[in-house]
Write a protein that holds these residues in place. Structure first.
Motif, mmCIF file in Angstrom:
data_model
loop_
_atom_site.group_PDB
_atom_site.id
_atom_site.type_symbol
_atom_site.label_atom_id
_atom_site.label_comp_id
_atom_site.label_asym_id
_atom_site.label_seq_id
_atom_site.Cartn_x
_atom_site.Cartn_y
_atom_site.Cartn_z
ATOM 1 N N GLN A 197 0.779 -1.272 -0.087
ATOM 2 C CA GLN A 197 0.115 0.103 -0.149
ATOM 3 C C GLN A 197 0.837 1.150 -0.104
ATOM 4 O OE1 GLN A 197 -3.899 0.240 2.237
ATOM 5 N NE2 GLN A 197 -2.887 -1.661 3.272
ATOM 6 N N HIS A 198 0.164 2.400 -0.320
ATOM 7 C CA HIS A 198 0.855 3.765 -0.185
ATOM 8 C C HIS A 198 0.057 4.383 0.812
ATOM 9 C CE1 HIS A 198 3.675 3.340 -3.655
ATOM 10 N NE2 HIS A 198 3.005 2.392 -4.065
ATOM 11 N N GLN A 199 0.497 5.415 1.178
ATOM 12 C CA GLN A 199 -0.063 6.642 2.086
ATOM 13 C C GLN A 199 -1.222 7.171 1.509
ATOM 14 O OE1 GLN A 199 -0.132 6.207 5.050
ATOM 15 N NE2 GLN A 199 1.435 5.127 5.737
ATOM 16 N N PRO A 200 -2.255 7.608 1.967
ATOM 17 C CA PRO A 200 -2.552 7.017 3.360
ATOM 18 C C PRO A 200 -3.000 5.686 3.223
ATOM 19 C CG PRO A 200 -4.173 8.638 2.704
ATOM 20 C CD PRO A 200 -3.171 8.578 1.496
ATOM 21 N N ALA A 201 -2.630 4.652 4.057
ATOM 22 C CA ALA A 201 -3.080 3.364 4.191
ATOM 23 C C ALA A 201 -3.985 3.016 5.406
ATOM 24 C CB ALA A 201 -1.808 2.539 3.955
ATOM 25 N N ARG A 202 -5.075 2.552 4.909
ATOM 26 C CA ARG A 202 -5.840 2.279 6.229
ATOM 27 C C ARG A 202 -5.703 0.639 6.604
ATOM 28 N NH1 ARG A 202 -10.545 6.194 6.590
ATOM 29 N NH2 ARG A 202 -10.173 7.382 4.922
ATOM 30 N N ILE A 203 -5.068 0.591 7.825
ATOM 31 C CA ILE A 203 -4.754 -0.732 8.512
ATOM 32 C C ILE A 203 -5.172 -0.661 9.774
ATOM 33 C CG2 ILE A 203 -2.722 -2.341 8.770
ATOM 34 C CD1 ILE A 203 -1.166 -0.987 6.729
ATOM 35 N N ILE A 204 -5.727 -1.811 10.391
ATOM 36 C CA ILE A 204 -6.304 -2.192 11.701
ATOM 37 C C ILE A 204 -7.027 -0.779 12.229
ATOM 38 C CG2 ILE A 204 -4.980 -4.190 11.917
ATOM 39 C CD1 ILE A 204 -3.152 -2.961 13.769
ATOM 40 N N GLU A 205 -8.044 -0.252 11.478
ATOM 41 C CA GLU A 205 -8.707 0.855 12.124
ATOM 42 C C GLU A 205 -9.912 0.425 12.774
ATOM 43 O OE1 GLU A 205 -9.107 4.413 9.344
ATOM 44 O OE2 GLU A 205 -6.897 4.270 8.922
ATOM 45 N N ASP A 206 -9.448 -0.100 13.900
ATOM 46 C CA ASP A 206 -10.815 -0.600 14.794
ATOM 47 C C ASP A 206 -11.732 0.312 15.181
ATOM 48 O OD1 ASP A 206 -9.277 -3.111 14.454
ATOM 49 O OD2 ASP A 206 -9.708 -3.808 16.691
#
Ligand SMILES: O=[N+]([O-])c1ccc(O[C@@H]2O[C@@H](CO)[C@H](O)[C@H]2O)cc1
Length: 512
Positions: A312-321
């Motif tokens: 992924q490139h920024q902004p990368a949505r990872i583990i946005e619980d």
């Protein structure tokens, strides 16, 4: 009515003094914690350095005293030199931990200066995955050295004359985890940590070191890992790390509500492991705990699995619980456990601060808002002052699948002031589905409770977005103008707790 639980307290019985670093958090180069989290130059609220003012203001309101950086799994493949110097000359790299292209726009100087402007103590981690002794010692010199040597002079050339004076340093991250880049066994890691730590303290003898403990109590190597690693590093390090994440699994609400008892047992076991090494060494030194990752995290159901992440490139949505009122009650209870171990846990970091399993969320170019878990953290950081009292709690128990029998009611009481009179913080949790009456027993102490904050659990799944968070706040987070006192007599004060709730109250007390 007969009380369901009693909490006996007296200012002569104290567990320990709260180290303010207990209210730490964590910013990793992971997902949108940095980019469009704390840092977004294009944002309407961005300051002259490109950092979001709205996020910084919420961080202040959260009461965060310290922030760990730059990882996490990220640090184990980070080349810190790539993140310093003129920004236009910095090159992106692929972070292997989260498979995201790291643009290196924010690095050590940008982070440390942000923390300094916000009045936050930084906690730095060095890379003991793909790198070693020299790079770790060089980073300490870059941060804390004075003019006249290579790395300190590089910092000065990069525009920062004054040393940052970073006090707290992690010797790598989760080196016991097979997912860690440069993962090691306990002997390999123990030897490397001892040599890296030795070099770092030779650069700056005033620093404190955190050696990696287990990534969780479920690790197969748990216990053995702590003892082996400390057998190499006991005389050198100050703290051993603990990490723990809790979640509701298979609809087992009772076990989830009992999470803080799991945390309590985990702390006792790590303390026992550390003390066993100390006993073998006939050492008077006590190793303390840096609980530098803790939170509710829906790892099992929502974590994509580190190895299958797309690049992924920024902004990368990872583990946005996204968190619920129930998650907030559990988080408040976890803080009760941390407080009750104030004698052995001086450092803790809520993982993480913004967007990534976080109390603060943002949208790029949009608003920043509070998740429900923001509220118990902020209230505890504000109301828990001074010493933690060694209270005696009598409570029925609940049987849970994951933790066995756990207390139905948990409590922590803090006392700021002299023996004769103090300001109180009273933290109470009702893990049952019924209201409970808790009798505070305070013989010889005149006690007046004031207002505070109450968080109640919900039954709905959490939904992303500021509107939903505001709705949970309206329905499940109450500012109490007065304590819910149902009876009082000299030496006793009874309060009523809502079902599945976390309550924090202020108070004043004087000896009679
Ligand atoms: O139990 N697990 O499967 C598990 C997996 C990853 C994991 O990583 C830790 O949590 C990440 C997010 O805070 C940090 O970067 C890392 O130190 C922590 C625990």
């Amino acid at each position: 009515m007969h009380p369901n639980a009693t909490v006996l307290l007296h200012p002569d019985f104290r567990t320990g003094t709260i180290d303010r670093r207990l209210f730490g958090s964590f910013v990793e180069h992971l997902g949108r914690a940095v980019y469009t989290g704390i840092y977004e130059p294009e944002h309407a609220t961005a300051d002259e350095h490109g950092f979001r003012r709205d996020v910084a203001d919420l961080t202040r309101e959260l009461g965060v005293t310290m922030v760990r950086y730059p990882g996490g799994n990220f640090v184990s493949n980070y080349v810190w030199e790539d993140g310093v110097g003129p920004v236009e000359e910095r090159k992106p790299f692929i972070d292997l931990a989260w498979r995201t292209v790291e643009p290196n726009l924010v690095g050590t100087d940008e982070f440390l200066q942000w923390a300094e402007r916000e009045g936050i103590e930084p906690m730095m981690a060095v890379n003991l995955g793909t790198r070693g002794v020299a790079a770790a010692a060089a980073l300490v010199e870059y941060c804390n050295g004075v003019a006249g040597s290579r790395w300190a002079d590089l910092r000065i050339a990069n525009g920062r004359e004054e040393p940052y004076g970073v006090r707290l340093w992690c010797l790598g991250n989760e080196m016991d985890g097979p997912w860690q880049i440069g993962h090691k066994d306990a002997h390999e890691y123990g030897k490397l940590a001892a040599e890296a730590g030795k070099a770092m303290k030779l650069v700056d003898p005033s620093i404190e070191l955190v050696v990696c403990g287990s990534s969780s109590m479920q690790m197969e190597t748990f216990g053995e890992w702590e003892q082996t690693v400390l057998s190499y590093t006991y005389d050198l390090v100050d703290h051993i790390s603990m990490h723990a994440y809790y979640e509701e699994l298979d609809g087992d609400r009772a076990s989830f509500l009992g999470s803080a008892t799991g945390m309590d047992r985990f702390i006792r076991r790590v303390v026992a492991s550390a003390d066993a090494v100390g006993a073998r060494k006939r050492s008077d030194k006590q190793i303390t705990i840096s609980f530098d990752e803790w939170n509710v995290w829906y790892l099992e159901s929502r974590f994509p699995g580190e190895t299958n992440l797309p690049l992924q490139h920024q902004p990368a949505r990872i583990i946005e619980d996204v968190y619920s009122g129930l998650d907030a009650v559990v988080l408040g209870d976890l803080m009760v456990t941390l407080l009750n171990h104030a004698d052995r846990v001086p450092v803790a970091c809520l993982a993480q601060l913004v967007n990534v399993i976080a109390p603060i969320m943002t949208e790029p170019g949009g608003p920043a808002w509070k998740q429900p878990t923001f509220h118990p953290f902020a209230a505890t950081a504000r109301l828990a002052q001074g010493d933690v009292l060694d209270v005696r709690v009598q409570t029925p128990t609940i049987t849970t699948t994951r933790h066995g029998d756990v207390p139905a009611v948990t409590a922590a009481v803090t006392w700021a002031g002299e023996r004769e009179s103090g300001e109180l913080g009273v933290f109470l949790v009702n893990r049952t589905a019924e209201p409970v009456e808790v009798e505070l027993r305070h013989p010889g102490v005149a006690l007046t409770l004031g207002g505070g904050v109450e968080v109640t659990a919900d039954h709905e799944p959490a939904v992303h977005g500021p509107e939903h968070a505001a709705q949970i706040e309206a329905e499940h987070v109450a500012t109490l103008d007065a304590a819910p006192v149902t009876a009082s007599a000299p030496g006793t004060t009874t309060v009523r707790l809502a079902p599945e709730s976390w309550t924090a109250l202020s108070g004043t007390a004087t000896l009679t």
